[in-house]
Design an enzyme around this catalytic site. Structure first.
Site, mmCIF file in Angstrom:
data_model
loop_
_atom_site.group_PDB
_atom_site.id
_atom_site.type_symbol
_atom_site.label_atom_id
_atom_site.label_comp_id
_atom_site.label_asym_id
_atom_site.label_seq_id
_atom_site.Cartn_x
_atom_site.Cartn_y
_atom_site.Cartn_z
ATOM 1 N N ASP A 128 0.795 -1.230 0.000
ATOM 2 C CA ASP A 128 0.000 0.000 0.000
ATOM 3 C C ASP A 128 0.831 1.285 0.000
ATOM 4 O O ASP A 128 0.339 2.338 -0.371
ATOM 5 C CB ASP A 128 -0.964 0.014 1.204
ATOM 6 C CG ASP A 128 -0.261 -0.289 2.528
ATOM 7 O OD1 ASP A 128 0.979 -0.367 2.541
ATOM 8 O OD2 ASP A 128 -0.951 -0.456 3.555
ATOM 9 N N HIS A 129 2.081 1.206 0.412
ATOM 10 C CA HIS A 129 2.892 2.426 0.530
ATOM 11 C C HIS A 129 3.663 2.727 -0.759
ATOM 12 O O HIS A 129 3.570 3.804 -1.319
ATOM 13 C CB HIS A 129 3.913 2.285 1.662
ATOM 14 C CG HIS A 129 3.348 2.397 3.042
ATOM 15 N ND1 HIS A 129 2.448 1.501 3.559
ATOM 16 C CD2 HIS A 129 3.571 3.301 4.028
ATOM 17 C CE1 HIS A 129 2.144 1.855 4.798
ATOM 18 N NE2 HIS A 129 2.821 2.946 5.106
ATOM 19 N N SER B 284 6.337 6.565 13.443
ATOM 20 C CA SER B 284 6.139 5.294 12.731
ATOM 21 C C SER B 284 6.896 4.134 13.344
ATOM 22 O O SER B 284 7.726 4.305 14.239
ATOM 23 C CB SER B 284 6.570 5.462 11.278
ATOM 24 O OG SER B 284 7.944 5.175 11.168
ATOM 25 N N ASP C 85 3.437 -1.605 11.279
ATOM 26 C CA ASP C 85 3.051 -0.228 10.987
ATOM 27 C C ASP C 85 2.433 0.343 12.254
ATOM 28 O O ASP C 85 1.656 -0.337 12.934
ATOM 29 C CB ASP C 85 2.029 -0.204 9.846
ATOM 30 C CG ASP C 85 1.825 1.203 9.327
ATOM 31 O OD1 ASP C 85 2.369 1.527 8.259
ATOM 32 O OD2 ASP C 85 1.120 1.981 10.000
ATOM 33 N N ARG D 120 8.853 2.267 11.494
ATOM 34 C CA ARG D 120 9.907 1.894 10.534
ATOM 35 C C ARG D 120 11.222 1.589 11.244
ATOM 36 O O ARG D 120 11.812 2.437 11.898
ATOM 37 C CB ARG D 120 10.072 2.986 9.472
ATOM 38 C CG ARG D 120 10.624 4.301 9.933
ATOM 39 C CD ARG D 120 10.516 5.358 8.851
ATOM 40 N NE ARG D 120 9.129 5.724 8.632
ATOM 41 C CZ ARG D 120 8.705 6.940 8.283
ATOM 42 N NH1 ARG D 120 9.568 7.894 8.044
ATOM 43 N NH2 ARG D 120 7.439 7.203 8.118
ATOM 44 N N ARG E 128 -0.998 12.479 10.422
ATOM 45 C CA ARG E 128 0.306 13.071 10.795
ATOM 46 C C ARG E 128 0.610 14.292 9.937
ATOM 47 O O ARG E 128 0.371 14.256 8.730
ATOM 48 C CB ARG E 128 1.433 12.045 10.609
ATOM 49 C CG ARG E 128 1.389 10.988 11.665
ATOM 50 C CD ARG E 128 2.561 10.024 11.601
ATOM 51 N NE ARG E 128 2.439 9.117 12.725
ATOM 52 C CZ ARG E 128 2.796 7.850 12.720
ATOM 53 N NH1 ARG E 128 3.346 7.317 11.637
ATOM 54 N NH2 ARG E 128 2.636 7.108 13.790
HETATM 55 C C1 MIC Z 1 3.630 6.153 8.567
HETATM 56 O O1 MIC Z 1 2.446 6.454 8.628
HETATM 57 O O2 MIC Z 1 4.557 6.863 9.018
HETATM 58 C C2 MIC Z 1 4.019 4.829 7.917
HETATM 59 C C3 MIC Z 1 4.712 5.127 6.662
HETATM 60 O O3 MIC Z 1 2.858 4.106 7.631
HETATM 61 C C4 MIC Z 1 4.884 4.068 8.917
HETATM 62 C C5 MIC Z 1 5.448 2.817 8.404
HETATM 63 C C6 MIC Z 1 6.640 3.000 7.534
HETATM 64 O O4 MIC Z 1 7.453 3.899 7.780
HETATM 65 O O5 MIC Z 1 6.793 2.210 6.600
HETATM 66 C C7 MIC Z 1 4.182 3.748 10.243
HETATM 67 O O6 MIC Z 1 3.241 4.386 10.602
HETATM 68 O O7 MIC Z 1 4.657 2.860 10.967
HETATM 69 FE FE1 SF4 Z 2 -0.290 4.789 5.077
HETATM 70 FE FE2 SF4 Z 2 0.873 5.361 7.402
HETATM 71 FE FE3 SF4 Z 2 -0.496 7.218 6.040
HETATM 72 FE FE4 SF4 Z 2 -1.795 5.240 7.178
HETATM 73 S S1 SF4 Z 2 -0.610 6.808 8.227
HETATM 74 S S2 SF4 Z 2 -2.136 6.020 5.116
HETATM 75 S S3 SF4 Z 2 -0.374 3.535 6.923
HETATM 76 S S4 SF4 Z 2 1.388 6.212 5.418
#
Ligand code: MIC
Ligand code: SF4
Length: 653
Positions: free
Chosen positions: A64-65, A538, A119, A540, A380
């Site tokens: 999805d990313h 996140s 995630d 990550r 965010r």
């Molecule tokens: C996010 O919302 O920051 C992400 C991208 O979904 C991350 C995961 C990632 O960095 O791949 C998260 O929320 O954990």
């Molecule tokens: Fe994707 Fe993270 Fe954004 Fe949710 S918050 S839509 S999982 S990047």
């Protein structure tokens, strides 16, 4: 004594430990899911552990990313993930099927389950009464390999909801924005938020999921709602009635803390740049010109949300200077709004329809221009996350977002006569799982395909007794993993390639960080100095893995965010806390710091003497590692530990 919901679910999964806040517990896990941006590492690590098939009842790999596919990298990752899922016995959710949390809620989540996801917004599933926790990829890999999940028992906070939302303009998003306003982005660290009270019945499952999704922004371990008749209705409508169980706290349940929110008192709220807790009433920003509006993401992209948005846009036109971007959360939602005509209304009003993915939320397209204002229904708004450090991102509920797109400026639509239709949760969702590939039975013949962007996971050498390293960077409070390891269209495709992605560590704070770290690595390595809540945001693990690759040995901070702290330990980086927070002033960028007797101190009271060799000053820091975490850090991280011990011993012992 009565039990709360969290205790009930934990008790039925408890393998070791006592449910006392702060004590280490081991839990049995029902489901583990990954998404592509963290999943490539997770599955590479699973492969490196050397187990033949996942040992949890359900594993799902989502994409999805990383969906832009501007070159070979994203599609190579997709085929790797698909073949790895088939090889190791997981479901594979193909690109286009949806954002992991929305799809998981629709098709897999169950009340009473414990699930992990790679995630931080995995708690979205708490909307259905599941305890769902965000973890790093390596943590997920070891649990899929059959290890129990270990965590310090969090405190349980009851959020008691009373009153009635002033619909239509006040939505579930305003409930979580109100909590963020009150508690801040570190107010939930070490806590689980359990929702209760009479007004729980006011919210349907997808609305509850908006709240548990964005509970991640409080720093909370997770958030959970009871499972009731409303949950049953949702599961029935998803054709999964048999997955329902009733679940609620006992009347006399006890909590570590109680917070009350009277829904009747809420008005539309908005988070200002650059933090989700920077919350004010929408009306206080009236008249602020807006350039871009984004609606969707894993926070607000249910069928109900999209239909309500369509009803606001129906027969109208977005303001001339506005770019309206919409990313629905799942194929189910997209197909349903396409079939019922809502999509046509959204398009007719002038929206740009994006594919079903994270998209602009993580800077994968849809970046605002220089100095531009973007209002989003996402979770965010950290500086730079949208793909442009010079943009101003605000967060508001999706209906306010739609109204703002029409007017072209921020305003509180409460008193307008604009008609909105808020449909109830449907009795039947459209079920079409043709992008969901079930696990294969015949796994041994499947060849895992790895393109040239997929590099092996680097390992760290075991911990040394002395660290003599350079202070590479000193940062303030609430540093996010987006600050440490940015995402976005340029960097996100490098998630499977640690040497390449490490060139972007702290890119938006100090672009020379990687270069300086590599220099320092030759002389003994580097140290980072952080403030409060270091590593929020996140899950990550690249925010630990890439610094580890660059030779970072320790982070000394005032406090750490939960997932990032675990990720540091999992990759052999010592998370150390100042005994006296003002000692942070004794450290400056470029100083050489010596920490000695590490192994002995680790096995005793976990206090370490730090000498600043550049100034001659000394002070004490400490760690609070569990027995298991000590073993991991001594071995150079979780992967080294598991590889050395998987045959010999149980990792939890
Ligand atoms: C996010 O919302 O920051 C992400 C991208 O979904 C991350 C995961 C990632 O960095 O791949 C998260 O929320 O954990
Ligand atoms: Fe994707 Fe993270 Fe954004 Fe949710 S918050 S839509 S999982 S990047």
């Amino acid at each position: 004594m009565g039990r709360n919901l969290v205790e009930k679910i934990f008790e039925s999964h408890l393998l070791k430990g006592r449910l006392v806040p702060g004590e280490t517990i081991s839990l049995r896990v029902d489901e583990v899911y990954t998404q592509d941006a963290t999943g490539t590492m997770a599955w590479l690590q699973f492969e490196a552990i050397g187990i033949d098939r996942v040992k949890v009842p359900l594993a799902v790999s989502y994409v999805d990313h990383n969906m832009i596919q501007s070159n070979f990298r994203n599609p190579d990752d997709h085929i790797f993930l698909q073949t790895a899922a088939q090889r190791f016995g997981a479901y594979f959710s193909k690109p286009g099927n949806g954002i992991c949390h929305q799809v998981n809620l629709e098709r897999f989540a169950r009340p009473g389950w414990i699930g992990l996801g790679t995630d931080s917004h995995t708690p979205t599933n708490g909307g259905i009464g599941m305890i769902a926790i965000g973890v790093g990829g390596l943590e997920a890999a070891t649990v899929m390999a059959g290890m129990p999940f270990e965590i310090k028992m969090p405190k349980v906070v009851l959020v008691r909801l009373t009153g009635k939302l002033q619909r239509p303009w006040v939505t579930a998003m305003d409930i979580i924005l109100e909590l963020l306003r009150r508690l801040s982005v570190k107010g939930g660290v070490g806590k689980i938020f359990e929702y209760g009270g009479p007004a729980v019945a006011e919210l349907n499952v997808t609305e509850r999921a908006t709240i548990t999704n964005m509970g991640a922004e409080l720093g909370a371990t997770t958030s959970v709602f009871p499972s009731d008749e409303i949950t049953l209705h949702f599961l029935k409508a998803q054709g999964r009635e048999e997955h329902w169980i009733e679940l609620h706290a006992d009347e006399d349940a006890e909590y570590d803390e109680v917070i009350e929110i009277d829904l009747s008192s809420l008005e539309p709220l908005i988070a200002r740049p650059h933090s989700p807790d920077n919350v004010v009433p929408v009306k206080t920003l009236s008249g602020l010109k807006v350039d871009q509006v984004c609606i969707g993401s894993c926070t607000n992209s249910s069928y109900q949300v999209m239909r309500s948005v369509a009803s606001i846009l129906r027969g109208r036109k977005i303001a001339e200077h506005i770019n309206l971007l919409i990313n629905p959360g799942s194929k189910q939602v997209y197909e349903m709004i396409a079939r019922d005509g809502s999509l046509a209304e959204i398009i007719a009003a002038g929206a740009r329809l994006l594919e079903i993915s994270c998209g602009p939320c993580i800077g994968m397209g849809g970046a605002p221009g220089t100095g531009q204002v973007s209002v989003r229904s996402y979770n965010r708004n950290f500086r730079g996350r949208c793909g442009n450090k010079d943009a101003e991102v605000y967060l508001a509920n999706p209906l306010v977002c739609a109204a703002v797109a029409l007017k072209g400026e921020i305003f509180d639509p409460t008193d307008t006569d604009m008609e909105i239709e808020i449909p109830p949760e449907p009795d039947n969702f459209l079920i079409n799982d043709n992008l969901l590939i079930p696990p294969s039975e015949e796994t041994s013949k499947i060849r895992i395909i790895k393109g040239p962007n997929i590099k092996e996971v680097p390992l760290k050498e075991p911990l040394t007794d002395t660290i003599e390293a350079e202070v590479l960077l000193k940062v303030g409070d609430n540093i996010t993993t987006d600050d440490i390891m940015p995402a976005g269209a340029q960097v996100l495709p490098l998630r499977s390639n640690i040497p390449a992605i490490s060139e972007y560590v702290f890119h938006n704070i100090d672009p020379r960080f990687p270069e300086k770290a590599i220099e320092a690595k030759k002389r003994g390595g580097g140290i980072i100095i952080g403030g409060e809540n270091y590593g929020q945001g996140s899950s990550r693990e690249h925010a630990a893995l890439a610094p580890m690759y660059l030779g970072v040995k320790a982070v000394i901070a005032r406090s750490f965010a939960r997932i990032h702290r675990s990720n540091l330990i999992n990759f052999g980086i010592l998370p150390l806390v100042f005994e006296d927070p003002t000692d942070s002033e004794k450290l400056h960028k470029g100083d050489i710091v010596k920490i000695s007797n590490i192994i002995k101190s680790l096995n005793n009271e976990q206090k370490f003497k730090v000498q600043n060799l550049s100034t001659g000053e000394e002070f004490t820091v400490y760690s609070d590692l569990s027995e298991r975490e000590k073993k991991l850090i001594l071995s150079g991280g979780l992967l080294s530990y598991v590889r050395n011990n998987i045959q010999k011993t149980d990792i939890t012992s």
